[in-house]
Design a protein around this motif. Sequence first.
Motif, mmCIF file in Angstrom:
data_model
loop_
_atom_site.group_PDB
_atom_site.id
_atom_site.type_symbol
_atom_site.label_atom_id
_atom_site.label_comp_id
_atom_site.label_asym_id
_atom_site.label_seq_id
_atom_site.Cartn_x
_atom_site.Cartn_y
_atom_site.Cartn_z
ATOM 1 N N ALA A 99 -25.213 -23.293 -28.575
ATOM 2 C CA ALA A 99 -23.789 -22.965 -28.582
ATOM 3 C C ALA A 99 -23.545 -21.470 -28.400
ATOM 4 C CB ALA A 99 -23.159 -23.457 -29.890
ATOM 5 N N SER A 100 -24.301 -20.647 -29.115
ATOM 6 C CA SER A 100 -24.067 -19.197 -29.039
ATOM 7 C C SER A 100 -24.375 -18.660 -27.647
ATOM 8 C CB SER A 100 -24.922 -18.480 -30.091
ATOM 9 O OG SER A 100 -26.294 -18.771 -29.914
ATOM 10 N N MET A 101 -25.410 -19.193 -27.005
ATOM 11 C CA MET A 101 -25.770 -18.709 -25.677
ATOM 12 C C MET A 101 -24.796 -19.192 -24.614
ATOM 13 S SD MET A 101 -29.909 -18.623 -25.641
ATOM 14 C CE MET A 101 -30.750 -17.471 -26.738
ATOM 15 N N ALA A 102 -24.294 -20.407 -24.773
ATOM 16 C CA ALA A 102 -23.301 -20.910 -23.828
ATOM 17 C C ALA A 102 -22.017 -20.086 -23.919
ATOM 18 C CB ALA A 102 -23.012 -22.372 -24.108
ATOM 19 N N GLU A 103 -21.662 -19.681 -25.126
ATOM 20 C CA GLU A 103 -20.435 -18.913 -25.327
ATOM 21 C C GLU A 103 -20.530 -17.534 -24.687
ATOM 22 O OE1 GLU A 103 -17.745 -17.105 -29.003
ATOM 23 O OE2 GLU A 103 -19.260 -18.650 -29.400
ATOM 24 N N VAL A 104 -21.672 -16.883 -24.845
ATOM 25 C CA VAL A 104 -21.855 -15.534 -24.290
ATOM 26 C C VAL A 104 -22.122 -15.588 -22.788
ATOM 27 C CG1 VAL A 104 -23.366 -13.515 -24.309
ATOM 28 C CG2 VAL A 104 -22.620 -14.543 -26.460
ATOM 29 N N GLY A 105 -22.893 -16.599 -22.361
ATOM 30 C CA GLY A 105 -23.246 -16.722 -20.950
ATOM 31 C C GLY A 105 -24.435 -15.856 -20.566
ATOM 32 N N PHE A 106 -24.806 -15.910 -19.294
ATOM 33 C CA PHE A 106 -25.908 -15.111 -18.747
ATOM 34 C C PHE A 106 -27.202 -15.292 -19.566
ATOM 35 C CE2 PHE A 106 -22.012 -12.966 -17.514
ATOM 36 C CZ PHE A 106 -22.210 -12.712 -16.166
ATOM 37 N N SER A 107 -27.439 -16.509 -20.076
ATOM 38 C CA SER A 107 -28.574 -16.729 -20.968
ATOM 39 C C SER A 107 -29.357 -17.978 -20.592
ATOM 40 C CB SER A 107 -28.085 -16.837 -22.422
ATOM 41 O OG SER A 107 -27.415 -15.679 -22.842
ATOM 42 N N PRO A 108 -29.967 -18.025 -19.407
ATOM 43 C CA PRO A 108 -30.746 -19.203 -19.039
ATOM 44 C C PRO A 108 -31.992 -19.325 -19.907
ATOM 45 C CG PRO A 108 -31.088 -17.451 -17.451
ATOM 46 C CD PRO A 108 -30.005 -16.979 -18.370
ATOM 47 N N ALA A 109 -32.241 -20.524 -20.406
ATOM 48 C CA ALA A 109 -33.413 -20.764 -21.233
ATOM 49 C C ALA A 109 -34.670 -20.809 -20.380
ATOM 50 C CB ALA A 109 -33.248 -22.083 -21.987
ATOM 51 N N THR A 110 -35.817 -20.696 -21.033
ATOM 52 C CA THR A 110 -37.076 -20.762 -20.288
ATOM 53 C C THR A 110 -37.210 -22.076 -19.536
ATOM 54 O OG1 THR A 110 -38.146 -21.519 -22.323
ATOM 55 C CG2 THR A 110 -38.373 -19.193 -21.767
ATOM 56 N N ARG A 111 -36.683 -23.162 -20.116
ATOM 57 C CA ARG A 111 -36.839 -24.470 -19.455
ATOM 58 C C ARG A 111 -36.172 -24.496 -18.082
ATOM 59 N NH1 ARG A 111 -32.751 -25.389 -23.011
ATOM 60 N NH2 ARG A 111 -34.237 -25.723 -24.686
ATOM 61 N N VAL A 112 -35.148 -23.685 -17.875
ATOM 62 C CA VAL A 112 -34.490 -23.639 -16.571
ATOM 63 C C VAL A 112 -35.477 -23.176 -15.504
ATOM 64 C CG1 VAL A 112 -32.719 -22.445 -15.224
ATOM 65 C CG2 VAL A 112 -32.177 -23.291 -17.514
ATOM 66 N N PHE A 113 -36.191 -22.098 -15.781
ATOM 67 C CA PHE A 113 -37.120 -21.552 -14.795
ATOM 68 C C PHE A 113 -38.396 -22.384 -14.709
ATOM 69 C CE2 PHE A 113 -34.521 -17.956 -16.300
ATOM 70 C CZ PHE A 113 -33.888 -17.662 -15.095
ATOM 71 N N GLU A 114 -38.835 -22.927 -15.838
ATOM 72 C CA GLU A 114 -40.000 -23.822 -15.815
ATOM 73 C C GLU A 114 -39.735 -25.020 -14.912
ATOM 74 O OE1 GLU A 114 -41.338 -25.279 -19.530
ATOM 75 O OE2 GLU A 114 -41.827 -23.321 -20.368
ATOM 76 N N ALA A 115 -38.583 -25.650 -15.119
ATOM 77 C CA ALA A 115 -38.251 -26.845 -14.345
ATOM 78 C C ALA A 115 -38.063 -26.507 -12.872
ATOM 79 C CB ALA A 115 -36.997 -27.508 -14.914
ATOM 80 N N ALA A 116 -37.390 -25.389 -12.605
ATOM 81 C CA ALA A 116 -37.198 -24.984 -11.208
ATOM 82 C C ALA A 116 -38.536 -24.742 -10.532
ATOM 83 C CB ALA A 116 -36.325 -23.732 -11.150
ATOM 84 N N ALA A 117 -39.449 -24.080 -11.227
ATOM 85 C CA ALA A 117 -40.753 -23.780 -10.638
ATOM 86 C C ALA A 117 -41.561 -25.047 -10.378
ATOM 87 C CB ALA A 117 -41.531 -22.849 -11.558
ATOM 88 N N ALA A 118 -41.294 -26.103 -11.138
ATOM 89 C CA ALA A 118 -41.965 -27.381 -10.925
ATOM 90 C C ALA A 118 -41.304 -28.198 -9.828
ATOM 91 C CB ALA A 118 -41.989 -28.185 -12.229
ATOM 92 N N GLY A 119 -40.220 -27.681 -9.258
ATOM 93 C CA GLY A 119 -39.504 -28.395 -8.203
ATOM 94 C C GLY A 119 -38.598 -29.487 -8.722
ATOM 95 N N ALA A 120 -38.180 -29.373 -9.989
ATOM 96 C CA ALA A 120 -37.308 -30.388 -10.576
ATOM 97 C C ALA A 120 -35.866 -30.178 -10.148
ATOM 98 C CB ALA A 120 -37.401 -30.338 -12.101
ATOM 99 N N CYS A 121 -35.126 -31.269 -10.120
ATOM 100 C CA CYS A 121 -33.680 -31.201 -9.902
ATOM 101 C C CYS A 121 -33.027 -30.907 -11.236
ATOM 102 C CB CYS A 121 -33.171 -32.523 -9.332
ATOM 103 S SG CYS A 121 -31.370 -32.581 -9.142
ATOM 104 N N LEU A 122 -32.448 -29.734 -11.351
ATOM 105 C CA LEU A 122 -31.876 -29.285 -12.616
ATOM 106 C C LEU A 122 -30.399 -29.633 -12.727
ATOM 107 C CD1 LEU A 122 -33.473 -25.767 -12.907
ATOM 108 C CD2 LEU A 122 -33.264 -27.329 -14.836
#
Length: 366
Positions: free
Chosen positions: A268-291
């Motif tokens: 919640a706190s990160m969504a409110e502030v923004g500009f805070s992608p979690a590590t899972r975003v980049f992990e999944a992208a690097a694996a070629g996942a559809c995010l």
Amino acid sequence: MPPRSIAFFGSSLVSAYWNGAATYYRGVLSALHARGFAVTFYEPDAYDRQQHRDLAEDPGYARVVVYPNRPDALAPLLEEAAAAGVVVKASGVGVFDAELEEAVSTLTRADGSAPLRIFWDVDAPATLERMRADPDDPARACVPRYDAVFTYGGGPPVVAAYEALGARRCVPIYNAHDPATHRPAPAQERFACDLCFLGNRLPDREARVDAFFTEAARLAPAKKFLLGGSGWHDADLPENVHRLGHVGTGDHNALNASALCVLNISRASMAEVGFSPATRVFEAAAAGACLVTDAWVGIDTFFEPGVEILVAEDGAGVAAILADLRPERARDIGDAARARALRDHTYTQRAVTVEAQLDELAEHAS
């Protein structure tokens, strides 16, 4: 220790157990080591992390010092750390945080000189909210004493907030990925699903998981959902949700590669502030996942919505994406996300930013 050395006080480098910062620490510090830095990582023996190590041996890029959960253990560690060129106190160590923040912010050597002193905030929205809520929070007095504050997210709002608290410098060092670690992997039947979410059950996350993940599962009963992470064993979930429990880092690539799409839900706190992608975003992208991600300000700084990532406003939006998403489009989005991650979001690139900041700080201090 040589001048290009870093003494780093953090939660844990060797264990990702109840420690979401582990991947971030490993990525940044291994990339800094590759650029010539000697790294010593100090972590407490706490929260059963040493009993759940996913790095059986200390990594080659850092010397790891595990210290006992006792206040008298800190003084010799700090004396040793002071010899480094840079001393970092990360947020969320979990043991003696206030004592370490005070000590590192004023750390000097016997000859009166001082290393560069950095506060590295891996949960800036929560840290800032805590300081705002308590004018007597001892961390407030420490902030101006550090040579710089690094954060792993938050963007302009977090920079402005830290500067308002007297930070001499505040620089976001965003999450990223290590191409050698996070990459496409063969799909595994045990992880096959329409949508998966990986994240530990935390108080400021649970309501949003219910809103985006659980509600989507209720609205799409014919779809298969996987929920990974610790703490969900007694959660009230629909029958089409399968609990995975703790998923070791060695299985993350397979999990990301086996789902039609992977869901990111910001705390919640990160969504409110923004500009805070979690590590899972980049992990999944690097694996070629559809995010698929919850909506937050700043997404387009990292990935292009509709092309490299899909965005949902709520659980109904997630269910609607699943209803329309075909495997071919999911693959196209995953491929585009991987290309963007490789181009712009590696830990090597983050380490270049850290190195430039440290070099500039050292030049000004000389």
